[in-house]
Design a protein around this motif. Structure first.
Motif, short mmCIF file in Angstrom:
data_model
loop_
_atom_site.label_atom_id
_atom_site.label_comp_id
_atom_site.label_asym_id
_atom_site.label_seq_id
_atom_site.Cartn_x
_atom_site.Cartn_y
_atom_site.Cartn_z
N LEU A 155 0.83 -1.21 0.00
CA LEU A 155 0.00 0.00 0.00
C LEU A 155 0.86 1.26 0.00
O LEU A 155 0.56 2.25 -0.67
CB LEU A 155 -0.92 0.00 1.22
CG LEU A 155 -1.98 -1.10 1.25
CD1 LEU A 155 -2.69 -1.11 2.61
CD2 LEU A 155 -3.00 -0.91 0.12
N SER A 179 -8.76 -2.06 12.29
CA SER A 179 -9.33 -2.10 10.94
C SER A 179 -10.22 -0.88 10.68
O SER A 179 -10.21 -0.31 9.58
CB SER A 179 -10.11 -3.39 10.72
OG SER A 179 -11.16 -3.52 11.65
N PRO A 188 -9.91 -1.67 1.68
CA PRO A 188 -8.81 -2.62 1.52
C PRO A 188 -9.04 -3.75 0.52
O PRO A 188 -8.09 -4.23 -0.10
CB PRO A 188 -8.64 -3.19 2.93
CG PRO A 188 -9.99 -3.04 3.56
CD PRO A 188 -10.56 -1.78 2.99
N GLU A 381 -14.49 -6.34 5.52
CA GLU A 381 -13.67 -5.16 5.80
C GLU A 381 -13.29 -5.06 7.26
O GLU A 381 -12.17 -4.63 7.58
CB GLU A 381 -14.43 -3.90 5.37
CG GLU A 381 -14.53 -3.71 3.87
CD GLU A 381 -15.05 -2.33 3.50
OE1 GLU A 381 -15.77 -1.72 4.34
OE2 GLU A 381 -14.73 -1.85 2.40
N TRP A 391 -7.21 -9.66 5.47
CA TRP A 391 -6.29 -8.68 4.93
C TRP A 391 -5.46 -7.99 6.01
O TRP A 391 -4.35 -7.53 5.76
CB TRP A 391 -7.03 -7.62 4.11
CG TRP A 391 -8.06 -6.81 4.85
CD1 TRP A 391 -9.40 -7.06 4.92
CD2 TRP A 391 -7.83 -5.62 5.63
NE1 TRP A 391 -10.03 -6.10 5.70
CE2 TRP A 391 -9.10 -5.21 6.15
CE3 TRP A 391 -6.70 -4.87 5.95
CZ2 TRP A 391 -9.25 -4.09 6.95
CZ3 TRP A 391 -6.86 -3.74 6.76
CH2 TRP A 391 -8.10 -3.36 7.24
#
Length: 397
Positions: A155, A179, A188, A381, A391
């Motif tokens: 990222l 998160s 993400p 997410e 993630w």
């Protein structure tokens, strides 16, 4: 020395300081001899050149970068080069891809012992066992390993999004807080899916369309060149090793039947073991052992994985999503320095924490009897309770 200095100047001219790998601040640059290992394309060369150009200041004039496969070494030795550089006022020598130089360990030992005012920083293939070279290095060299990009680094590298890294305890207990803070800056999941396919190595800077073909070239270079130097492969051996990698890639992650692999490949069991562990050392495979079991090269691995998810897409254009999820999580856990084992129930065990991997609908059914557990769930997410976004494990380093 002029050809080497010109070569160095050409490289330094295009090196920038916009992105630094996670390992850079963790290296004790004051050590007299530093070894940096890692897979091809991970950024070892850039890491050394950034340190030379941006960190050494006045000492940069006393620093020389060489690569061990330079034509200079057709008629010069490493030791002679180091001594000549020292006589000309040099005090730091960078050696890239040292494994390509025959007798590297003996000459580095001679440089260390004979030039006590000279600092040496070298890079090598992941497959190189620095501590088992021809000379005794255990008291001389400090070794570091540079892994591929984490999702967090990806990222930063591709989107200029900067986030802190977190230890596994933070992610297991504070995942919702973490998160939600990240979600304020980005979505993400689209970027995560891109990373899984073509984001593990910094060669992504050359473009998504070129990434997988370049990765195939990296795989071939590791087997045909790096392992050929280190394990004395001939062309026939390299073909067998690549065939074995292809067979493993079709099945990974899987519990290996060594006898069946040996029959299918028409290779002895002993060679199958040898090739599997060499591919592990070269960062093309990851190996998982059961809790309470040793890590001897003579023991059958409990489970074999590809080292990273990009390899799955390079070898198979449509890899199984469940396999990709497990491969990603193991890769990030290992790269962050965790000791990961195969538990009786669940997919992975880290410091007493059992982790089950799955999609958004994955439940705690398989791990609920464990003392400490979480579910790493894809396609979400943010999580709640023991369900953690998959993630988020990309922020471990």
């Amino acid at each position: 020395m002029e050809p080497l200095l010109q070569y160095q100047d050409n490289l330094l001219r295009v090196v920038n300081n916009s992105f630094r790998r996670y390992l850079h601040p963790n290296i004790n640059w004051n050590q007299r001899m530093i070894g940096i290992k890692g897979p091809r394309g991970a950024g070892k060369t850039t890491l050394m050149l950034q340190y030379l150009k941006f960190d050494l200041k006045e000492m940069s004039q006393k620093s020389l970068y060489v690569t061990a496969d330079h034509t200079w070494f057709y008629n010069h030795t490493l030791l002679d080069t180091a001594m000549d550089w020292f006589k000309n006022g040099g005090r730091i020598l960078f050696i890239d891809e040292v494994h390509k130089y025959p007798g590297w360990s003996r000459e580095l030992k001679n440089i260390y012992d004979g030039l006590p005012e000279m600092k040496v920083i070298f890079s090598a293939s992941s497959a190189l066992d620095i501590y088992r070279g021809e000379a005794d290095f255990s008291r001389r060299v400090i070794s570091y390993t540079l892994a591929g990009l984490s999702f967090r680094e990806y990222l930063m590298f591709t989107e200029n999004l900067s986030f802190d890294s977190f230890i596994i305890e933070d992610i297991s207990t504070r995942h919702r807080e973490i998160s939600l803070a990240i979600l304020e800056k980005m979505q993400p999941l689209p970027l995560f899916n891109k990373y899984l396919k073509n984001g593990y190595l910094p060669i992504i800077v050359e473009g998504e369309a070129e990434y997988l073909p370049r990765l195939e070239q990296v795989i071939n270079a590791i087997v045909d060149t790096d392992l050929a130097y280190i394990a004395s492969y001939n062309a026939g051996t390299a073909v067998k090793v690549k065939r074995l990698l292809g067979v493993i890639a079709e099945l990974a992650p899987f519990k290996p039947n060594i006898s069946a692999l040996a029959r299918k490949m028409e290779i002895s069991r002993e060679n199958i073991y040898e090739y599997i562990y060499q591919l592990r050392d070269a960062r093309l495979l990851n190996i998982l052992s059961a809790e309470g079991k040793g890590l001897s090269r003579l023991q059958k691995p409990d489970k074999i994985f590809l080292e990273n998810t990009n390899l799955a897409y390079a070898i198979d254009t449509n890899p199984d999503k469940g396999n990709v999820r497990e491969t990603f999580l193991l890769n990030q856990l290992i790269n962050a320095g965790n000791d990961v084992r195969a538990p009786i129930n669940g997919d992975f065990s880290v410091s007493g924490l059992t982790i089950e991997v799955g999609g958004r609908s994955k439940t705690i059914k398989q791990v609920k009897e464990q003392d400490s557990f979480i579910v790493a769930a894809d396609d979400i997410e943010s999580g709640f309770g023991p369900k953690v976004p998959l993630w988020l494990f990309g922020f471990l380093y």
